[in-house]
Design an enzyme around this catalytic site. Structure first.
Site, short mmCIF file in Angstrom:
data_model
loop_
_atom_site.label_atom_id
_atom_site.label_comp_id
_atom_site.label_asym_id
_atom_site.label_seq_id
_atom_site.Cartn_x
_atom_site.Cartn_y
_atom_site.Cartn_z
CB CYS A 82 9.89 -11.24 2.88
SG CYS A 82 9.72 -11.95 4.24
CB CYS A 100 6.67 -5.50 -2.47
SG CYS A 100 5.97 -7.17 -2.49
CD GLU A 146 5.48 -17.30 -6.73
OE1 GLU A 146 6.11 -17.00 -5.74
OE2 GLU A 146 5.59 -17.19 -7.93
N1 SAH Z 1 0.59 -7.05 2.51
C1 SAH Z 1 1.25 -7.54 3.79
C2 SAH Z 1 1.78 -8.85 3.81
C3 SAH Z 1 2.61 -9.37 2.63
S1 SAH Z 1 4.18 -8.47 2.76
C4 SAH Z 1 2.24 -6.52 4.40
O1 SAH Z 1 2.49 -5.60 3.62
O2 SAH Z 1 2.34 -6.66 5.53
C5 SAH Z 1 5.07 -9.52 4.01
C6 SAH Z 1 6.19 -8.88 4.33
O3 SAH Z 1 7.35 -8.69 3.51
C7 SAH Z 1 5.83 -7.12 4.93
O4 SAH Z 1 6.44 -6.89 6.10
C8 SAH Z 1 6.70 -6.57 3.82
O5 SAH Z 1 7.10 -5.25 4.20
C9 SAH Z 1 7.74 -7.54 3.38
N2 SAH Z 1 8.71 -7.58 2.33
C10 SAH Z 1 7.88 -6.94 1.17
N3 SAH Z 1 8.83 -7.06 -0.04
C11 SAH Z 1 10.01 -7.05 0.67
C12 SAH Z 1 11.50 -7.45 -0.02
N4 SAH Z 1 11.79 -7.19 -1.20
N5 SAH Z 1 12.67 -7.81 1.06
C13 SAH Z 1 12.26 -8.02 2.13
N6 SAH Z 1 11.05 -7.98 2.73
C14 SAH Z 1 10.00 -7.54 1.96
#
Ligand code: SAH
Length: 384
Positions: A375, A159, A106
């Site tokens: 995110c 996540c 995605e």
């Molecule tokens: N693996 C990398 C990049 C992808 S996640 C990382 O962990 O940074 C990108 C961002 O989205 C990260 O800051 C993560 O903490 C955030 N994120 C993941 N799941 C989320 C959710 N359910 N709600 C809000 N932010 C989330």
């Protein structure tokens, strides 16, 4: 077929005979091996990255005979395809992008950036437009959020992508290809039109480090997006943070903090048991920032878990004295996740404590929640 074999051996893991993903040097070798002049490499490079052509027969700068020859040898551009497209009421578009082996990832298009905080690391209005090339007045800026792996191995508890596990790394051409496919679909042409890239989609870029860095070079040299408009986010793969600091051409760095002490961070990000906060913050403090550059810490706010004033004060102690800012992201909810989204007042109270301690702190607004594009919501799915 000697050419194909030679290059395949040189680049293990490369999708067979994919022009997208090859550097100028590799494309030049390809041309030379077929007895073509070296400048055909540059023509191929321009066609693939700057013009983002999808088919060999579109590349009219090359003689027909050479295009036919490349085709006969099995070479294709191999531009990823837009399989599905979901459009949010806020203008965000989530793309399901198809890859050569049938896998999908995605990619998210955010037409007005993402609130100015993570796209290019600048606050709204902070950057001077002086000297910028002229462009249609209506154009603000857009941010593309790109995936680096099919799924993810990191297993953060809040996540969605984590629920998939990791299937495989993306090749550099597949990372650049997501951006090329979206730019094509949106009819947007960098560098004239300003585009930011965030490596914050599915996957952990620092667990696919070489391909991620190769994609950065192809984007700067080929597509024409400067690295100053790119941000990579890591869950905290500490050894790669040191490697990344040594790169001469690199995006800005964001680190997903998400917990204010080791117990809490290990609970929400089990990766913290491998590289704890002391090791992570040491790498962050030693990270060689450029002039006017700041680190970003992302903090996903989970109701009743990491949103207490005491935890805000712990974050202050972690970040104090660093050239850094904090982005607070209220959890984007999902039924399969064991956490709840905090009340806005809780997030604002948390922000107030950080700001009061002199730490620039921004509350990120969710983008595309209604289409599961926000995110942490990317999940290689068409169920909306
Ligand atoms: N693996 C990398 C990049 C992808 S996640 C990382 O962990 O940074 C990108 C961002 O989205 C990260 O800051 C993560 O903490 C955030 N994120 C993941 N799941 C989320 C959710 N359910 N709600 C809000 N932010 C989330």
């Amino acid at each position: 077929m000697r050419t194909g074999i030679t290059l395949k051996q040189a680049m293990p893991g490369q999708t067979p005979n994919s022009l997208l993903g090859l550097t100028l040097q590799e494309l030049t070798s390809l041309a030379l091996e077929s007895g073509q002049p070296a400048y055909r490499g540059q023509q191929l490079f321009d066609a693939v990255y700057r013009q983002r052509m999808e088919r060999l027969d579109e590349i009219s700068t090359l003689p027909l005979e050479y295009r036919t020859r490349l085709g006969e040898q099995g070479w294709r551009v191999r531009m990823p395809t837009v399989e599905r497209k979901f459009i949010s009421s806020d203008g965000t578009v989530r793309y399901l992008i198809g890859l050569a082996d049938g896998e999908t990832v995605e990619t998210v298009w955010m037409p007005e950036g993402d609130g100015g905080e993570s796209g290019d690391g600048s606050e709204a209005g902070e950057e001077s437009e002086a000297g910028a090339p002229s462009r249609p007045v209506a154009w603000g800026r857009a941010t593309i959020c790109v995936s680096s792996q099919v799924g993810c191995a990191v297993n953060c508890k809040f996540c969605f992508t984590a629920l998939l596990g990791v299937k495989r790394n993306l090749e550099a051409g597949e990372i650049v290809g997501q951006i090329a496919a979206v730019l094509r679909d949106q009819g947007v042409e960098p560098p004239l039109q300003r585009v930011n890239i965030v490596f914050m989609g599915m996957g952990e870029p620092f667990l696919n480090y070489e391909n991620f860095m190769k994609s950065v070079r192809l984007l700067t040299e080929g597509v024409g997006i400067p690295e100053s408009r790119m941000t990579v986010s890591t869950a905290g793969i500490v050894p790669r943070i040191y490697d990344f600091g040594r790169e001469t051409v690199r995006p800005k760095l964001a680190i997903s903090l998400n917990g204010s002490n080791d117990a809490l961070r290990s609970e929400v990000m089990p990766l913290n048991r491998k590289w704890n906060l002391a090791e992570l913050m040491k790498a962050a403090r030693e990270f060689p920032l450029r002039a006017r550059e700041r680190l970003t810490f992302e903090y996903v706010v989970l109701a009743g878990v990491n949103d207490a004033p005491e935890q805000a004060r712990e974050v202050v102690e972690l970040v104090r004295g660093m050239r850094a800012k904090v982005n607070l992201i209220a959890l984007n909810p999902g039924t399969e996740l064991p956490y709840r989204t905090p009340q806005q007042e809780r997030v604002l109270a948390f922000q107030k404590i950080l700001v009061g301690a002199g730490i620039p702190t921004f509350v990120r607004r969710p983008r595309g929640r209604d289409i599961f594009a926000a995110c942490g919501q990317l999940k290689r799915t068409v169920e909306v």
